[in-house]
Motif scaffolding. Structure first.
Motif, short mmCIF file in Angstrom:
data_model
loop_
_atom_site.label_atom_id
_atom_site.label_comp_id
_atom_site.label_asym_id
_atom_site.label_seq_id
_atom_site.Cartn_x
_atom_site.Cartn_y
_atom_site.Cartn_z
N LYS A 197 3.94 -13.84 13.45
CA LYS A 197 4.41 -12.58 14.02
C LYS A 197 4.89 -12.75 15.46
O LYS A 197 5.77 -12.04 15.93
CB LYS A 197 3.30 -11.52 13.97
CG LYS A 197 2.99 -11.02 12.56
CD LYS A 197 1.91 -9.95 12.59
CE LYS A 197 1.60 -9.43 11.19
NZ LYS A 197 0.53 -8.39 11.22
N TRP A 203 6.57 -15.08 16.53
CA TRP A 203 7.89 -15.69 16.55
C TRP A 203 8.98 -14.68 16.94
O TRP A 203 10.08 -15.07 17.33
CB TRP A 203 8.21 -16.30 15.19
CG TRP A 203 7.46 -17.58 14.92
CD1 TRP A 203 6.43 -18.09 15.64
CD2 TRP A 203 7.70 -18.50 13.86
NE1 TRP A 203 6.00 -19.28 15.09
CE2 TRP A 203 6.76 -19.55 13.99
CE3 TRP A 203 8.60 -18.55 12.80
CZ2 TRP A 203 6.71 -20.64 13.11
CZ3 TRP A 203 8.56 -19.62 11.92
CH2 TRP A 203 7.61 -20.66 12.08
N THR A 204 8.67 -13.38 16.80
CA THR A 204 9.66 -12.36 17.18
C THR A 204 10.05 -12.49 18.66
O THR A 204 11.16 -12.08 19.03
CB THR A 204 9.09 -10.95 16.93
OG1 THR A 204 7.82 -10.82 17.59
CG2 THR A 204 8.91 -10.70 15.44
N LYS A 205 9.17 -13.06 19.48
CA LYS A 205 9.49 -13.24 20.91
C LYS A 205 10.68 -14.18 21.10
O LYS A 205 11.42 -14.06 22.08
CB LYS A 205 8.28 -13.81 21.65
CG LYS A 205 7.05 -12.91 21.66
CD LYS A 205 5.87 -13.60 22.32
CE LYS A 205 4.63 -12.74 22.31
NZ LYS A 205 3.46 -13.42 22.91
N VAL A 244 13.37 -14.29 19.64
CA VAL A 244 14.68 -13.68 19.43
C VAL A 244 15.47 -13.65 20.74
O VAL A 244 16.70 -13.54 20.74
CB VAL A 244 14.53 -12.26 18.84
CG1 VAL A 244 14.04 -11.28 19.90
CG2 VAL A 244 15.82 -11.77 18.22
N CYS A 246 10.12 -21.78 17.94
CA CYS A 246 9.05 -21.14 17.17
C CYS A 246 7.93 -22.14 16.88
O CYS A 246 6.73 -21.83 17.03
CB CYS A 246 9.59 -20.57 15.86
SG CYS A 246 10.61 -19.09 16.05
N GLU A 283 4.15 -7.55 19.79
CA GLU A 283 4.91 -8.07 18.65
C GLU A 283 4.60 -7.31 17.36
O GLU A 283 5.46 -7.13 16.50
CB GLU A 283 4.65 -9.57 18.46
CG GLU A 283 3.25 -9.95 18.02
CD GLU A 283 2.23 -9.92 19.15
OE1 GLU A 283 1.03 -10.09 18.84
OE2 GLU A 283 2.62 -9.75 20.32
N LEU A 307 7.07 -4.70 14.93
CA LEU A 307 7.17 -4.87 13.48
C LEU A 307 6.67 -3.67 12.69
O LEU A 307 6.90 -3.58 11.49
CB LEU A 307 6.38 -6.12 13.05
CG LEU A 307 6.91 -7.47 13.56
CD1 LEU A 307 5.94 -8.59 13.21
CD2 LEU A 307 8.28 -7.76 12.96
N GLN A 329 11.66 0.63 16.29
CA GLN A 329 12.58 -0.20 15.51
C GLN A 329 13.96 0.43 15.44
O GLN A 329 14.98 -0.26 15.57
CB GLN A 329 12.01 -0.41 14.10
CG GLN A 329 10.78 -1.30 14.04
CD GLN A 329 10.17 -1.34 12.65
OE1 GLN A 329 10.43 -0.47 11.81
NE2 GLN A 329 9.34 -2.34 12.39
#
Length: 296
Positions: free
Chosen positions: A12, A14-16, A18, A47, A262, A266, A272
């Motif tokens: 989760k 890993w969204t950073k 972006v 990532c 994060e 999500l 969102q």
């Protein structure tokens, strides 16, 4: 065992990464296939590198995590994932990602190495120093943006975006600290020692400062950056940024949540939608000529 390793890699988070896409989008190279592929590869490598940092951090924080209401269930803290396996996985992820990063771009690899070393210092020392801890987190986001810049080489990327990224990361970081302080209450310093150096009123002042300056910096970017359309149409994206900042403030102040930004990204659909419509506006503004040519 593999499931435990994957859980410890914190997908989760890993969204950073972006933020690595910022250079590709804002330099208007989204339609450049080579640049797109290289950026996606770079994001994947970052990532893996960040996951190695999370594994190391969990090993360093194991005693503190055991006292935390939710972190005690993490694979390493609970003892389900043996420390030797976690260490081997962290080393494998960090070394492989850095070596492959050098193949992609030597400068990108250097930035990755700086990110890795900085986070090791954070895990061991810097996370216990108030204000410095959040500044280091913000530096991590800026390094992500810089990594994206050096992967593809940019022509129209505005330095204002570094400023906006820094301020936004500070806003999220101080918001996270406020949420943790609220959640853990009187036992906060037992779970995260740095929280002993914060208070709710102090964090509220910091959040007010960085949220205001984030809005100002982004607004200035929309009508002063030389790479933007001369009709200042980029200013149309400001309301979405305003709502996103206000929404996160609502979450941490009213809903008493926000300890994991994060996860909010999500799960919180109003936020969102704000991010989605902001992204759509940016794409249309930057790539309107290419989009119109498709329908001709």
């Amino acid at each position: 065992m593999l499931k435990l390793i994957i859980r410890s890699m914190r997908l989760k988070q890993w969204t950073k990464n972006v933020f690595i896409l910022a250079a590709l989008v804002f330099d208007r190279q989204l339609n450049n296939l080579d640049a797109l592929i290289n950026t996606l590869i770079g994001m994947l490598l970052f990532c893996l590198l960040s996951s190695s940092v999370y594994l190391i951090n969990d090993m360093v924080d194991i005693q503190a995590d055991l006292k935390h209401p939710s972190k005690k269930h993490r694979p390493i803290a609970s003892g389900k994932l043996p420390m030797p396996i976690a260490l081997i996985t962290a080393l494998a992820l960090s070394l492989s990602s850095l070596v492959l990063s050098y193949w992609l771009s030597p400068t990108f690899a250097i930035i990755g190495g700086v990110y890795f070393i900085l986070n090791l210092a954070y895990s061991k020392w810097l996370k216990n120093i108030p204000i410095i801890d959040v500044l280091v987190i913000a530096c991590g986001f800026v390094l992500r943006v810089a990594a994206g810049v050096f992967i593809i080489g940019v022509e129209r990327f505005s330095p204002w975006l570094y400023v906006v990224t820094t301020l936004l990361a500070l806003y999220l970081g101080f918001g996270k600290r406020r949420a943790e302080l609220t959640l853990l209450a009187q036992e906060a310093n037992q779970h995260r020692r740095v929280l002993d150096g914060y208070s709710i009123p102090f964090l509220d002042q910091l959040i007010t400062i960085v949220s205001s300056t984030t809005i100002i910096a982004y607004s200035l970017y929309t009508f002063t950056a030389p790479s933007l359309p001369e009709n200042h149409v980029m200013m149309l994206t400001i309301p979405f940024v305003l709502y996103g900042i206000f929404r996160y403030l609502f979450i941490i102040s009213v809903k008493k949540s926000g300890g994991a930004p994060e996860e909010i990204v999500l799960t919180d659909w109003p936020l969102q939608l704000s991010i989605f419509f902001w992204g759509i506006c940016v794409i249309v503004i930057f790539y309107s000529n290419q989009i119109s040519s498709i329908f001709q």
